[in-house]
Design an enzyme around this catalytic site. Structure first.
Site, PDB file in Angstrom:
ATOM      1  N   ARG A   2       0.772  -1.072   0.080  1.00 11.69           N
ATOM      2  CA  ARG A   2       0.013  -0.042  -0.017  1.00 11.69           C
ATOM      3  C   ARG A   2       0.913   1.082   0.014  1.00 11.69           C
ATOM      4  O   ARG A   2       1.888   1.149   0.392  1.00 11.69           O
ATOM      5  CB  ARG A   2      -1.057  -0.104   1.276  1.00 11.69           C
ATOM      6  CG  ARG A   2      -1.970  -0.965   1.402  1.00 11.69           C
ATOM      7  CD  ARG A   2      -2.758  -1.022   2.511  1.00 11.69           C
ATOM      8  NE  ARG A   2      -3.783  -2.233   2.739  1.00 11.69           N
ATOM      9  CZ  ARG A   2      -3.598  -3.159   3.452  1.00 11.69           C
ATOM     10  NH1 ARG A   2      -2.589  -3.364   4.094  1.00 11.69           N
ATOM     11  NH2 ARG A   2      -4.562  -4.113   3.359  1.00 11.69           N
ATOM     12  N   LYS A  34      -3.024  -2.221   7.740  1.00 11.30           N
ATOM     13  CA  LYS A  34      -4.121  -1.807   8.103  1.00 11.30           C
ATOM     14  C   LYS A  34      -4.382  -2.589   9.582  1.00 11.30           C
ATOM     15  O   LYS A  34      -4.023  -3.686   9.744  1.00 11.30           O
ATOM     16  CB  LYS A  34      -5.414  -2.147   7.384  1.00 11.30           C
ATOM     17  CG  LYS A  34      -5.463  -1.059   6.206  1.00 11.30           C
ATOM     18  CD  LYS A  34      -6.664  -1.229   5.202  1.00 11.30           C
ATOM     19  CE  LYS A  34      -6.813  -0.068   4.326  1.00 11.30           C
ATOM     20  NZ  LYS A  34      -7.942  -0.442   3.553  1.00 11.30           N
ATOM     21  N   HIS A  53      -1.744   2.677  -6.402  1.00  7.92           N
ATOM     22  CA  HIS A  53      -2.526   1.647  -6.133  1.00  7.92           C
ATOM     23  C   HIS A  53      -2.766   0.776  -7.058  1.00  7.92           C
ATOM     24  O   HIS A  53      -2.813  -0.604  -7.192  1.00  7.92           O
ATOM     25  CB  HIS A  53      -3.811   2.031  -5.627  1.00  7.92           C
ATOM     26  CG  HIS A  53      -4.818   1.385  -4.579  1.00  7.92           C
ATOM     27  ND1 HIS A  53      -4.212   0.654  -3.474  1.00  7.92           N
ATOM     28  CD2 HIS A  53      -5.961   0.569  -4.743  1.00  7.92           C
ATOM     29  CE1 HIS A  53      -5.045   0.024  -2.637  1.00  7.92           C
ATOM     30  NE2 HIS A  53      -6.184   0.030  -3.760  1.00  7.92           N
ATOM     31  N   ARG A  71      -0.067  -1.790  -6.878  1.00 11.18           N
ATOM     32  CA  ARG A  71      -0.617  -2.950  -5.974  1.00 11.18           C
ATOM     33  C   ARG A  71      -1.519  -3.774  -6.754  1.00 11.18           C
ATOM     34  O   ARG A  71      -1.587  -5.316  -6.582  1.00 11.18           O
ATOM     35  CB  ARG A  71      -1.272  -2.301  -4.708  1.00 11.18           C
ATOM     36  CG  ARG A  71      -1.899  -3.204  -3.904  1.00 11.18           C
ATOM     37  CD  ARG A  71      -2.080  -2.456  -2.458  1.00 11.18           C
ATOM     38  NE  ARG A  71      -2.978  -3.035  -1.546  1.00 11.18           N
ATOM     39  CZ  ARG A  71      -2.665  -3.882  -0.810  1.00 11.18           C
ATOM     40  NH1 ARG A  71      -1.452  -4.518  -0.669  1.00 11.18           N
ATOM     41  NH2 ARG A  71      -3.876  -4.690   0.184  1.00 11.18           N
ATOM     42  N   HIS A  95      -5.047  -8.840   3.258  1.00 15.71           N
ATOM     43  CA  HIS A  95      -6.367  -8.520   3.386  1.00 15.71           C
ATOM     44  C   HIS A  95      -6.889  -9.588   4.461  1.00 15.71           C
ATOM     45  O   HIS A  95      -6.474 -10.590   4.446  1.00 15.71           O
ATOM     46  CB  HIS A  95      -7.102  -9.057   2.078  1.00 15.71           C
ATOM     47  CG  HIS A  95      -6.933  -8.004   0.821  1.00 15.71           C
ATOM     48  ND1 HIS A  95      -6.969  -8.595  -0.522  1.00 15.71           N
ATOM     49  CD2 HIS A  95      -6.529  -6.774   0.885  1.00 15.71           C
ATOM     50  CE1 HIS A  95      -6.869  -7.461  -1.207  1.00 15.71           C
ATOM     51  NE2 HIS A  95      -6.640  -6.321  -0.526  1.00 15.71           N
ATOM     52  N   TYR A 144      -9.841 -10.207  -7.470  1.00  9.98           N
ATOM     53  CA  TYR A 144      -8.783 -10.490  -8.719  1.00  9.98           C
ATOM     54  C   TYR A 144      -9.105 -11.866  -9.384  1.00  9.98           C
ATOM     55  O   TYR A 144      -8.556 -11.952 -10.303  1.00  9.98           O
ATOM     56  CB  TYR A 144      -7.485 -10.636  -7.899  1.00  9.98           C
ATOM     57  CG  TYR A 144      -7.083  -9.091  -7.371  1.00  9.98           C
ATOM     58  CD1 TYR A 144      -6.719  -8.177  -8.273  1.00  9.98           C
ATOM     59  CD2 TYR A 144      -7.265  -9.021  -6.044  1.00  9.98           C
ATOM     60  CE1 TYR A 144      -6.310  -6.937  -7.615  1.00  9.98           C
ATOM     61  CE2 TYR A 144      -6.906  -7.640  -5.518  1.00  9.98           C
ATOM     62  CZ  TYR A 144      -6.468  -6.692  -6.368  1.00  9.98           C
ATOM     63  OH  TYR A 144      -6.267  -5.569  -5.779  1.00  9.98           O
TER      64      TYR A 144
END
Length: 300
Positions: free
Chosen positions: A150, A174, A242, A245, A268, A277
């Protein structure tokens, strides 16, 4: 009976939002625009008072709004304004229940992330290295695409987060979750080149990537530099962090088919986030099929 009473209730609601809730004038204008549009639809359908509104009437408001060309996101905004208004009317004792709570807007279509194909990534990374900042940018591009970072993870990297001997990097993602990621030989090579030149800029002792002023590089600076390199290298699409990524995730999934592994690499928390994806991968396979299979072009 006219719709004057409906407008009067809206005005009282807007005064409440402005005085009691202290919402901004822009927000108040948005509420007014949405509720005025609903009053117009109500007038067109013979509704002259808010008390006549039940779930079926609200659903009809939504249907007519869609017919007038309102998209899913705009319709969701309109219904949200109506729900807030009806909540206030219930609080005022002018309605027994909020009929808009049972009506939801259709889901907006999920836009698949755009990625850069492998040839374009190679062209992007083929940077003329005449100055230290170009070396820095090449290193940032290599590690971002090499590890699927990220933007926030990239700019917050410290030198101590690297193990160039094993080709690994530690990032805090995150939810303050740490990930240990492989970065590949190419990224290691260009980070080493950058570390040889980094001392020219002095400054922050911890940050891996520095601006030309010797400070930790900002997210905005990274975005600007990546976009500039995309233009210089002749890519047709806008290059932003992004997108690199997304490209990492797409290319990894196309090559490995390992959804769980890609989920771990991306950090994630939910597999469903990574599953988007698989749609990209299917699109790639479908395009190959359409181009190659003799029976693909049905009806021709």
């Amino acid at each position: 009976m006219t719709d004057a009473s409906m407008h009067d209730a809206v005005e009282r609601f807007l005064r409440y939002l402005g005085v009691e809730r202290q919402l901004s004038p822009i927000t108040l204008r948005n509420y007014r625009r949405q509720l005025d549009a609903i009053i117009q639809i109500a007038s067109d359908t013979g509704i002259s008072g808010w008390q006549q509104c039940d779930v079926a009437v609200v659903r009809n408001f939504a249907v007519r709004s869609r017919r007038k060309g309102l998209g899913p996101a705009s319709l969701a905004l309109r219904l949200s304004a109506l729900r807030s208004f009806f909540d206030w009317m219930v609080w005022q004792g002018e309605l027994n229940a909020n009929p808009a709570k049972a009506v939801s807007a259709p889901k907006a279509p999920r836009h698949l992330p755009k990625n850069i194909d492998v040839d374009d990534v190679n062209r992007l990374l083929d940077i003329d290295l005449n100055d230290p900042l170009a070396v820095r940018d090449r290193a940032m591009l290599e590690i971002m695409y090499g590890a699927g970072l990220r933007l926030s993870e990239l700019v917050n990297l410290d030198i101590k987060n690297l193990d160039l001997t094993t080709g690994e990097v530690w990032v805090i993602g995150k939810g303050s979750k740490e990930r240990r990621l492989p970065i590949g030989r190419s990224a290691v090579t260009w980070i080493e080149h950058w570390l040889d030149l980094r001392g020219l800029f002095g400054g922050d002792d911890d940050a891996l990537f520095l601006s030309k002023h010797g400070k930790r590089i900002s997210a905005r600076n990274v975005q600007k530099r990546f976009a500039e390199w995309g233009i210089k290298q002749g890519l047709n699409s806008h290059v932003h962090p992004h997108k690199l990524r997304h490209s990492f995730a797409t290319h990894m999934l196309e090559s490995s088919g390992d959804l769980r592994g890609v989920q771990e690499l991306l950090g994630h928390a939910n597999l469903a986030t990574t599953q988007i994806y698989t749609h990209l991968d299917f699109q790639h396979l479908a395009s190959v099929y359409d181009a190659a299979h003799p029976r693909a072009k049905r009806g021709k």
